[in-house]
Design a protein around this motif. Structure first.
Motif, PDB file in Angstrom:
ATOM      1  N   THR A 223       0.824  -1.210   0.000  1.00 21.87           N
ATOM      2  CA  THR A 223       0.000   0.000   0.000  1.00 21.87           C
ATOM      3  C   THR A 223       0.860   1.262   0.000  1.00 21.87           C
ATOM      4  O   THR A 223       0.583   2.218  -0.700  1.00 21.87           O
ATOM      5  N   LYS A 224       1.908   1.235   0.828  1.00 20.47           N
ATOM      6  CA  LYS A 224       2.786   2.411   0.885  1.00 20.47           C
ATOM      7  C   LYS A 224       4.244   1.982   1.058  1.00 20.47           C
ATOM      8  O   LYS A 224       4.532   0.878   1.542  1.00 20.47           O
ATOM      9  N   PHE A 225       5.124   2.857   0.608  1.00 19.70           N
ATOM     10  CA  PHE A 225       6.560   2.708   0.862  1.00 19.70           C
ATOM     11  C   PHE A 225       6.950   3.708   1.954  1.00 19.70           C
ATOM     12  O   PHE A 225       6.497   4.857   1.946  1.00 19.70           O
TER      13      PHE A 225
ATOM     14  N   THR B  23       7.674   4.455 -10.908  1.00 21.81           N
ATOM     15  CA  THR B  23       7.506   5.671 -10.104  1.00 21.81           C
ATOM     16  C   THR B  23       7.925   5.434  -8.660  1.00 21.81           C
ATOM     17  O   THR B  23       8.628   6.251  -8.041  1.00 21.81           O
ATOM     18  N   THR B  24       7.510   4.301  -8.126  1.00 18.04           N
ATOM     19  CA  THR B  24       7.748   4.034  -6.707  1.00 18.04           C
ATOM     20  C   THR B  24       9.239   3.884  -6.422  1.00 18.04           C
ATOM     21  O   THR B  24       9.759   4.419  -5.438  1.00 18.04           O
ATOM     22  N   LEU B  25       9.955   3.175  -7.306  1.00 22.91           N
ATOM     23  CA  LEU B  25      11.395   3.007  -7.096  1.00 22.91           C
ATOM     24  C   LEU B  25      12.137   4.319  -7.364  1.00 22.91           C
ATOM     25  O   LEU B  25      13.144   4.612  -6.713  1.00 22.91           O
TER      26      LEU B  25
ATOM     27  N   GLY C  69      17.883  -4.262  -8.012  1.00 25.37           N
ATOM     28  CA  GLY C  69      18.728  -3.854  -9.133  1.00 25.37           C
ATOM     29  C   GLY C  69      18.831  -2.345  -9.291  1.00 25.37           C
ATOM     30  O   GLY C  69      19.946  -1.790  -9.286  1.00 25.37           O
ATOM     31  N   PRO C  70      17.705  -1.632  -9.380  1.00 28.63           N
ATOM     32  CA  PRO C  70      17.781  -0.174  -9.533  1.00 28.63           C
ATOM     33  C   PRO C  70      18.463   0.518  -8.356  1.00 28.63           C
ATOM     34  O   PRO C  70      19.216   1.475  -8.541  1.00 28.63           O
ATOM     35  N   LEU C  71      18.216   0.021  -7.137  1.00 30.37           N
ATOM     36  CA  LEU C  71      18.852   0.644  -5.969  1.00 30.37           C
ATOM     37  C   LEU C  71      20.361   0.429  -6.000  1.00 30.37           C
ATOM     38  O   LEU C  71      21.142   1.349  -5.718  1.00 30.37           O
ATOM     39  N   ALA C  72      20.778  -0.791  -6.351  1.00 29.82           N
ATOM     40  CA  ALA C  72      22.212  -1.088  -6.417  1.00 29.82           C
ATOM     41  C   ALA C  72      22.877  -0.216  -7.460  1.00 29.82           C
ATOM     42  O   ALA C  72      23.947   0.370  -7.246  1.00 29.82           O
TER      43      ALA C  72
ATOM     44  N   ALA D 213      17.711   4.621  16.012  1.00 31.30           N
ATOM     45  CA  ALA D 213      17.146   5.973  15.888  1.00 31.30           C
ATOM     46  C   ALA D 213      16.898   6.294  14.413  1.00 31.30           C
ATOM     47  O   ALA D 213      17.752   6.024  13.565  1.00 31.30           O
ATOM     48  N   ILE D 214      15.747   6.872  14.106  1.00 33.28           N
ATOM     49  CA  ILE D 214      15.419   7.302  12.751  1.00 33.28           C
ATOM     50  C   ILE D 214      15.696   8.800  12.646  1.00 33.28           C
ATOM     51  O   ILE D 214      15.183   9.600  13.448  1.00 33.28           O
ATOM     52  N   LEU D 215      16.514   9.181  11.649  1.00 33.51           N
ATOM     53  CA  LEU D 215      16.980  10.560  11.533  1.00 33.51           C
ATOM     54  C   LEU D 215      16.253  11.330  10.441  1.00 33.51           C
ATOM     55  O   LEU D 215      16.231  12.558  10.452  1.00 33.51           O
ATOM     56  N   ALA D 216      15.662  10.585   9.496  1.00 33.28           N
ATOM     57  CA  ALA D 216      14.893  11.218   8.426  1.00 33.28           C
ATOM     58  C   ALA D 216      13.945  10.173   7.892  1.00 33.28           C
ATOM     59  O   ALA D 216      14.255   8.983   7.904  1.00 33.28           O
ATOM     60  N   GLU D 217      12.795  10.591   7.426  1.00 33.39           N
ATOM     61  CA  GLU D 217      11.807   9.600   6.984  1.00 33.39           C
ATOM     62  C   GLU D 217      10.823  10.246   6.030  1.00 33.39           C
ATOM     63  O   GLU D 217      10.487  11.425   6.177  1.00 33.39           O
ATOM     64  N   THR D 218      10.351   9.455   5.072  1.00 34.72           N
ATOM     65  CA  THR D 218       9.264   9.905   4.217  1.00 34.72           C
ATOM     66  C   THR D 218       8.410   8.706   3.863  1.00 34.72           C
ATOM     67  O   THR D 218       8.811   7.563   4.053  1.00 34.72           O
ATOM     68  N   ARG D 219       7.201   8.955   3.376  1.00 35.06           N
ATOM     69  CA  ARG D 219       6.349   7.863   2.915  1.00 35.06           C
ATOM     70  C   ARG D 219       5.551   8.318   1.709  1.00 35.06           C
ATOM     71  O   ARG D 219       5.238   9.498   1.572  1.00 35.06           O
ATOM     72  N   PHE D 220       5.263   7.361   0.834  1.00 37.84           N
ATOM     73  CA  PHE D 220       4.469   7.682  -0.358  1.00 37.84           C
ATOM     74  C   PHE D 220       3.714   6.421  -0.769  1.00 37.84           C
ATOM     75  O   PHE D 220       4.123   5.306  -0.409  1.00 37.84           O
ATOM     76  N   PRO D 221       2.614   6.593  -1.527  1.00 38.85           N
ATOM     77  CA  PRO D 221       1.831   5.413  -1.893  1.00 38.85           C
ATOM     78  C   PRO D 221       2.583   4.521  -2.875  1.00 38.85           C
ATOM     79  O   PRO D 221       3.404   5.002  -3.665  1.00 38.85           O
ATOM     80  N   THR D 222       2.322   3.213  -2.805  1.00 43.60           N
ATOM     81  CA  THR D 222       2.880   2.263  -3.755  1.00 43.60           C
ATOM     82  C   THR D 222       2.031   2.341  -5.024  1.00 43.60           C
ATOM     83  O   THR D 222       0.891   1.899  -5.040  1.00 43.60           O
TER      84      THR D 222
END
Lengths: 303, 303
Positions: B17-19, B43-45, B100-103, B29-38
């Motif tokens: 549903t969301k990333f 687009t999502t990657l 693959g795209p992240l690498a 500890a989380i230092l930065a964060e965002t979320r968006f719909p899947t």
């Protein structure tokens, strides 16, 4: 002569019906063996100790002894009951300390696990699961039990798996039978172990015609067990042994029922219903038990 | 300043549903964060990659990024499909290469596992299962999924567990409902996930009166799941999270049904039905997912 192969190891398959004691080596060769019925704990453990004592002159000091036992057993080394049989329906055996007398009388390192986990280790080391690290060994005989390896290591956790007491959905042609498990009635063991087959049909499978519906019912329950295993434990192989599985014609319908129960959800050819190499017979046959105890000894010995 | 705590790690909770994308450190500890719909994979990657690129100036090179993904996914590093989503009902996502795209674009080591196994790792490292090594994390929300650790390590095997698709015995007051799983109809997910509750009763649990039989049905199915877990995997703790489990009053009847289904066979106080500490809520609450992805990054980073 290679020192490694001259080390000797003891093995005890501590079953609810019989004990098997053996001496073997690191290659899985058995050099001496005896068996006797499981009577009261005192007599049975004395027989076990005598077997090893009597062979000391011939084989020398053992590097370790492995004990694969009927369960439930205490595997937590932090527990005061480590090495004992826990609450069991077998008269006289609840609370029996299996390892204490052996440690005291024989003075060698001891390995300890359930008989079925031991069999899984043996199949992984010498049998039908040498090429995988995650596997389950299930015996279907007078009872049903299973042992699992993950990453080549036994699954213990809270206690150890007790796969025989799962609750399968009832087969449409088997809704009347109450099952024979004293704890649960119609759990898997109560519906599909040897005594259940006899209670339902009046005969063991080998005496029933191939077209008897009993074959289909049995394959469905065991296929459902395999599907549950795939969903919960995701093994790379399932080894089905025990007396009931001597009926080789069971394997093919079990594979088909595994596939049917999964409903196409797990996209692996192994669970496609037609691959022979996923649900398999023990490579070691009826020797998986005693070789499992030997495997426990190998793992318990100093390097 | 301690070098260990200054390393930065990326985390991607890749849900259906969301990333959620985040940057954190070794303490959780989380230092930065965002979320968006899947949405669609491209687009999502791209959004995922942009999140990390945009924060490079602030946080520097990341030691690793962990991706906890909705399944089924390919975890076999020998496979050409490693890092991909396998056949999924989610439109457009079957076969998507997540890693693959992240690498290629980010050039850092990547950790990868299912979202639920990642959550199990996070609960083990920072949450409700720090004191045990064998545990299961189950989410009960729009679907049902579970991840398992044995000896502190994720269970993969043939693929990975898919616990949501077990076949529970039907509750006596729920024999008419067909279930909503597109693969199996009345598997556990088809009977007990959020959409099943709404399909059966017309409302989610929080809108139903406490005396509604729906509570009892839900607790029975989830108690049966827990009993199956005890019998198959023998975890030392079961963590139940997800949206449905926000209804805290479910835990007590689930523990009672777990006890009832086991029928006294497993002689451990943990499964006695009255111990609060065995079937528990996530210590990390709804943060288990993103912290799980962070835990994957920690495990993937060079020492």
């Amino acid at each position: 002569m290679d020192e490694a192969t001259t080390r000797r190891f003891g093995a005890v398959e501590a079953g609810g019906t019989k004990f098997v004691c053996a001496i073997g080596d690191e290659t899985g060769a058995i050099l001496a063996e005896t068996r006797f019925p499981t009577t009261d704990p005192l007599t049975t453990l004395r027989n076990t100790i005598e077997f090893f004592r009597a062979r000391h002159a011939e084989f020398g000091e053992l590097a370790a002894i492995g004990v694969g036992a009927f369960g439930p057993i205490e595997l937590d080394r932090e527990s005061e009951q480590y090495g004992s049989v826990l609450h069991t329906p077998k008269p006289g055996w609840s609370g029996t300390d299996l390892l204490g007398p052996l440690a005291c009388e024989l003075g060698v390192p001891l390995g300890f696990d359930t008989d079925v986990t031991a069999a899984a280790l043996a199949e992984h080391r010498w049998g039908a699961a040498r090429d995988v690290s995650d596997l389950v060994y299930v015996t279907v005989g007078t009872g049903i039990g299973g042992g699992a390896l993950v990453g080549g290591r036994p699954v213990h956790g809270l206690m150890h798996p007790e796969m025989g007491h799962l609750f399968p959905r009832r087969h449409a042609l088997d809704v009347e039978f109450a099952g024979v498990c004293p704890f649960h009635g119609d759990c898997l063991e109560g519906l599909a172990a040897g005594p259940a087959i006899i209670a339902r049909s009046g005969a063991s499978l080998d005496r029933l015609a191939p077209e008897s519906v009993q074959w289909e019912i049995e394959a469905d329950y065991l296929g459902q067990l395999c599907a549950n295993l795939v969903l919960m434990l995701s093994p790379q192989r399932i080894v089905l042994g025990g007396g009931v599985m001597n009926q080789e014609r069971l394997y093919a319908p079990i594979r088909r029922r595994l596939h049917a129960w999964l409903g196409g959800y797990i996209g692996r050819p192994e669970v496609g219903g037609t691959i022979d190499g996923y649900v398999v017979a023990p490579g070691l046959g009826a020797r998986a038990g005693i070789l499992g105890a030997l495997a426990l000894a190998l793992d318990a010995a100093p390097r």
